[in-house]
Motif scaffolding. Sequence first.
Motif, PDB file in Angstrom:
ATOM      1  N   GLU A  64       0.826  -1.197   0.000  1.00  0.00           N
ATOM      2  CA  GLU A  64       0.000   0.000   0.000  1.00  0.00           C
ATOM      3  C   GLU A  64       0.868   1.258   0.000  1.00  0.00           C
ATOM      4  OE1 GLU A  64      -2.836   1.936   3.348  1.00  0.00           O
ATOM      5  OE2 GLU A  64      -3.258  -0.169   2.883  1.00  0.00           O
ATOM      6  N   MET A  65       2.029   1.193   0.650  1.00  0.00           N
ATOM      7  CA  MET A  65       2.963   2.323   0.697  1.00  0.00           C
ATOM      8  C   MET A  65       3.842   2.385  -0.547  1.00  0.00           C
ATOM      9  SD  MET A  65       4.159   2.497   4.709  1.00  0.00           S
ATOM     10  CE  MET A  65       4.922   0.890   4.729  1.00  0.00           C
ATOM     11  N   GLY A  66       3.719   1.399  -1.441  1.00  0.00           N
ATOM     12  CA  GLY A  66       4.510   1.398  -2.668  1.00  0.00           C
ATOM     13  C   GLY A  66       5.840   0.677  -2.538  1.00  0.00           C
ATOM     14  N   ILE A  67       5.981  -0.139  -1.511  1.00  0.00           N
ATOM     15  CA  ILE A  67       7.226  -0.877  -1.293  1.00  0.00           C
ATOM     16  C   ILE A  67       6.984  -2.329  -1.684  1.00  0.00           C
ATOM     17  CG2 ILE A  67       8.932  -1.577   0.420  1.00  0.00           C
ATOM     18  CD1 ILE A  67       7.995   0.853   2.085  1.00  0.00           C
ATOM     19  N   ASP A  68       7.687  -2.790  -2.723  1.00  0.00           N
ATOM     20  CA  ASP A  68       7.515  -4.181  -3.159  1.00  0.00           C
ATOM     21  C   ASP A  68       8.800  -4.726  -3.784  1.00  0.00           C
ATOM     22  OD1 ASP A  68       7.565  -2.744  -5.458  1.00  0.00           O
ATOM     23  OD2 ASP A  68       5.749  -3.583  -6.301  1.00  0.00           O
ATOM     24  N   TRP A  69       9.946  -4.279  -3.290  1.00  0.00           N
ATOM     25  CA  TRP A  69      11.228  -4.667  -3.863  1.00  0.00           C
ATOM     26  C   TRP A  69      11.487  -6.163  -3.792  1.00  0.00           C
ATOM     27  CZ3 TRP A  69      13.939  -7.124  -0.176  1.00  0.00           C
ATOM     28  CH2 TRP A  69      13.667  -6.792   1.139  1.00  0.00           C
ATOM     29  N   TRP A  70      10.905  -6.861  -2.854  1.00  0.00           N
ATOM     30  CA  TRP A  70      11.143  -8.301  -2.710  1.00  0.00           C
ATOM     31  C   TRP A  70      10.537  -9.093  -3.863  1.00  0.00           C
ATOM     32  CZ3 TRP A  70       7.850  -5.467   0.299  1.00  0.00           C
ATOM     33  CH2 TRP A  70       6.503  -5.750   0.164  1.00  0.00           C
ATOM     34  N   LEU A  76      14.687 -13.677  -3.303  1.00  0.00           N
ATOM     35  CA  LEU A  76      13.512 -13.751  -2.442  1.00  0.00           C
ATOM     36  C   LEU A  76      12.242 -14.186  -3.157  1.00  0.00           C
ATOM     37  CD1 LEU A  76      14.089 -10.433  -0.478  1.00  0.00           C
ATOM     38  CD2 LEU A  76      14.580 -12.749   0.289  1.00  0.00           C
ATOM     39  N   SER A  77      12.230 -14.144  -4.480  1.00  0.00           N
ATOM     40  CA  SER A  77      11.012 -14.421  -5.227  1.00  0.00           C
ATOM     41  C   SER A  77      11.276 -15.462  -6.314  1.00  0.00           C
ATOM     42  CB  SER A  77      10.491 -13.133  -5.871  1.00  0.00           C
ATOM     43  OG  SER A  77       9.462 -13.406  -6.779  1.00  0.00           O
ATOM     44  N   SER A  78      10.497 -16.533  -6.309  1.00  0.00           N
ATOM     45  CA  SER A  78      10.670 -17.562  -7.337  1.00  0.00           C
ATOM     46  C   SER A  78      10.280 -17.019  -8.712  1.00  0.00           C
ATOM     47  CB  SER A  78       9.861 -18.805  -6.992  1.00  0.00           C
ATOM     48  OG  SER A  78       8.485 -18.498  -6.930  1.00  0.00           O
ATOM     49  N   GLY A  79       9.297 -16.128  -8.761  1.00  0.00           N
ATOM     50  CA  GLY A  79       8.908 -15.526 -10.034  1.00  0.00           C
ATOM     51  C   GLY A  79      10.025 -14.672 -10.614  1.00  0.00           C
ATOM     52  N   ALA A  80      10.678 -13.881  -9.760  1.00  0.00           N
ATOM     53  CA  ALA A  80      11.796 -13.051 -10.219  1.00  0.00           C
ATOM     54  C   ALA A  80      12.963 -13.926 -10.651  1.00  0.00           C
ATOM     55  CB  ALA A  80      12.229 -12.092  -9.121  1.00  0.00           C
ATOM     56  N   ARG A  81      13.190 -15.025  -9.929  1.00  0.00           N
ATOM     57  CA  ARG A  81      14.275 -15.948 -10.291  1.00  0.00           C
ATOM     58  C   ARG A  81      13.987 -16.568 -11.644  1.00  0.00           C
ATOM     59  NH1 ARG A  81      13.944 -19.674  -6.251  1.00  0.00           N
ATOM     60  NH2 ARG A  81      14.309 -17.921  -4.926  1.00  0.00           N
ATOM     61  N   ARG A  82      12.727 -16.957 -11.865  1.00  0.00           N
ATOM     62  CA  ARG A  82      12.334 -17.555 -13.142  1.00  0.00           C
ATOM     63  C   ARG A  82      12.498 -16.530 -14.270  1.00  0.00           C
ATOM     64  NH1 ARG A  82       8.307 -19.955 -11.235  1.00  0.00           N
ATOM     65  NH2 ARG A  82       6.896 -18.190 -11.278  1.00  0.00           N
ATOM     66  N   ASP A  83      12.112 -15.278 -14.016  1.00  0.00           N
ATOM     67  CA  ASP A  83      12.262 -14.228 -15.030  1.00  0.00           C
ATOM     68  C   ASP A  83      13.732 -13.996 -15.360  1.00  0.00           C
ATOM     69  OD1 ASP A  83       9.528 -13.969 -15.003  1.00  0.00           O
ATOM     70  OD2 ASP A  83       9.519 -12.145 -13.780  1.00  0.00           O
ATOM     71  N   GLU A  84      14.578 -14.004 -14.330  1.00  0.00           N
ATOM     72  CA  GLU A  84      16.012 -13.802 -14.553  1.00  0.00           C
ATOM     73  C   GLU A  84      16.598 -14.959 -15.353  1.00  0.00           C
ATOM     74  OE1 GLU A  84      20.099 -12.737 -12.148  1.00  0.00           O
ATOM     75  OE2 GLU A  84      18.450 -13.661 -11.047  1.00  0.00           O
ATOM     76  N   LEU A  85      16.194 -16.184 -15.044  1.00  0.00           N
ATOM     77  CA  LEU A  85      16.684 -17.346 -15.788  1.00  0.00           C
ATOM     78  C   LEU A  85      16.209 -17.320 -17.241  1.00  0.00           C
ATOM     79  CD1 LEU A  85      16.318 -20.190 -13.146  1.00  0.00           C
ATOM     80  CD2 LEU A  85      18.432 -19.176 -14.004  1.00  0.00           C
ATOM     81  N   THR A  86      14.972 -16.882 -17.463  1.00  0.00           N
ATOM     82  CA  THR A  86      14.441 -16.769 -18.822  1.00  0.00           C
ATOM     83  C   THR A  86      15.230 -15.736 -19.620  1.00  0.00           C
ATOM     84  OG1 THR A  86      12.247 -17.374 -18.043  1.00  0.00           O
ATOM     85  CG2 THR A  86      12.364 -16.258 -20.164  1.00  0.00           C
ATOM     86  N   ARG A  87      15.507 -14.600 -18.997  1.00  0.00           N
ATOM     87  CA  ARG A  87      16.291 -13.553 -19.665  1.00  0.00           C
ATOM     88  C   ARG A  87      17.705 -14.047 -19.968  1.00  0.00           C
ATOM     89  NH1 ARG A  87      20.117 -10.745 -18.018  1.00  0.00           N
ATOM     90  NH2 ARG A  87      19.761 -11.193 -15.819  1.00  0.00           N
ATOM     91  N   GLU A  88      18.335 -14.693 -18.989  1.00  0.00           N
ATOM     92  CA  GLU A  88      19.685 -15.204 -19.189  1.00  0.00           C
ATOM     93  C   GLU A  88      19.715 -16.272 -20.285  1.00  0.00           C
ATOM     94  OE1 GLU A  88      23.304 -17.224 -16.570  1.00  0.00           O
ATOM     95  OE2 GLU A  88      21.370 -16.826 -15.638  1.00  0.00           O
ATOM     96  N   ASN A  89      18.695 -17.122 -20.311  1.00  0.00           N
ATOM     97  CA  ASN A  89      18.599 -18.161 -21.332  1.00  0.00           C
ATOM     98  C   ASN A  89      18.475 -17.536 -22.721  1.00  0.00           C
ATOM     99  OD1 ASN A  89      18.294 -20.578 -22.639  1.00  0.00           O
ATOM    100  ND2 ASN A  89      16.329 -21.088 -21.729  1.00  0.00           N
ATOM    101  N   ALA A  90      17.646 -16.495 -22.856  1.00  0.00           N
ATOM    102  CA  ALA A  90      17.488 -15.826 -24.148  1.00  0.00           C
ATOM    103  C   ALA A  90      18.800 -15.179 -24.597  1.00  0.00           C
ATOM    104  CB  ALA A  90      16.380 -14.777 -24.046  1.00  0.00           C
ATOM    105  N   GLU A  91      19.529 -14.563 -23.647  1.00  0.00           N
ATOM    106  CA  GLU A  91      20.817 -13.953 -23.994  1.00  0.00           C
ATOM    107  C   GLU A  91      21.813 -15.009 -24.450  1.00  0.00           C
ATOM    108  OE1 GLU A  91      22.104 -11.770 -20.580  1.00  0.00           O
ATOM    109  OE2 GLU A  91      20.589 -10.211 -20.827  1.00  0.00           O
ATOM    110  N   LEU A  92      21.842 -16.150 -23.755  1.00  0.00           N
ATOM    111  CA  LEU A  92      22.769 -17.215 -24.144  1.00  0.00           C
ATOM    112  C   LEU A  92      22.415 -17.806 -25.501  1.00  0.00           C
ATOM    113  CD1 LEU A  92      23.275 -19.014 -20.719  1.00  0.00           C
ATOM    114  CD2 LEU A  92      24.954 -17.678 -21.990  1.00  0.00           C
TER     115      LEU A  92
END
Length: 118
Positions: A64-70, A76-92
Motif C-alpha cells: 500500500e505504501m509502494g514498497i515491493d522490492w522483494w 527472495l522471489s521464485s517468479g523473479a528468479r524464473r524471469d532472470e533465468l528466462t532472460r539469461e537463457n534468451a541472452e545465451l
Amino acid sequence: MTTPRRLPDPYGGPSSGASLADILERVLDKGVVIAGDIRINLLDIELLTVKLRLIVASVDKAKEMGIDWWESDPALSSGARRDELTRENAELRARLERLEASYGEAQIEGAHSRRESP
C-alpha cells in the motif's frame, strides 16, 4: 491472614489489556519506521557514516505504501528468479546463434580459399 498485594507489572504482564499478539497486529497494520544515522569522526574528519532505515509492516501495508522490492529480487522471489533465468537463457541463445553464424561464415570462407588455391 493477609494476602500480599501484587504490584502492577510495568511490562504488561497478564493483567495488561493488550497482549503481545494485539500489539504486533497493530504494528504490522499501521507500520513503524525507525531511522537513524551513525557517524564516526576523528579530529573533525568523518571516517564512517552509517544510515539506518528500518520499516516494520505487513506485506499488504508495505504494498500500500509502494514498497515491493522483494517481488523483483531473485533471492527472495521464485517468479523473479524464473524471469532472470528466462532472460539469461534468451541472452545465451542469442550469443550461441551469433557464434554459430560466425563459425559458419568462417567455414564457408575456408572452403572458398581451399578451392582457389592450386
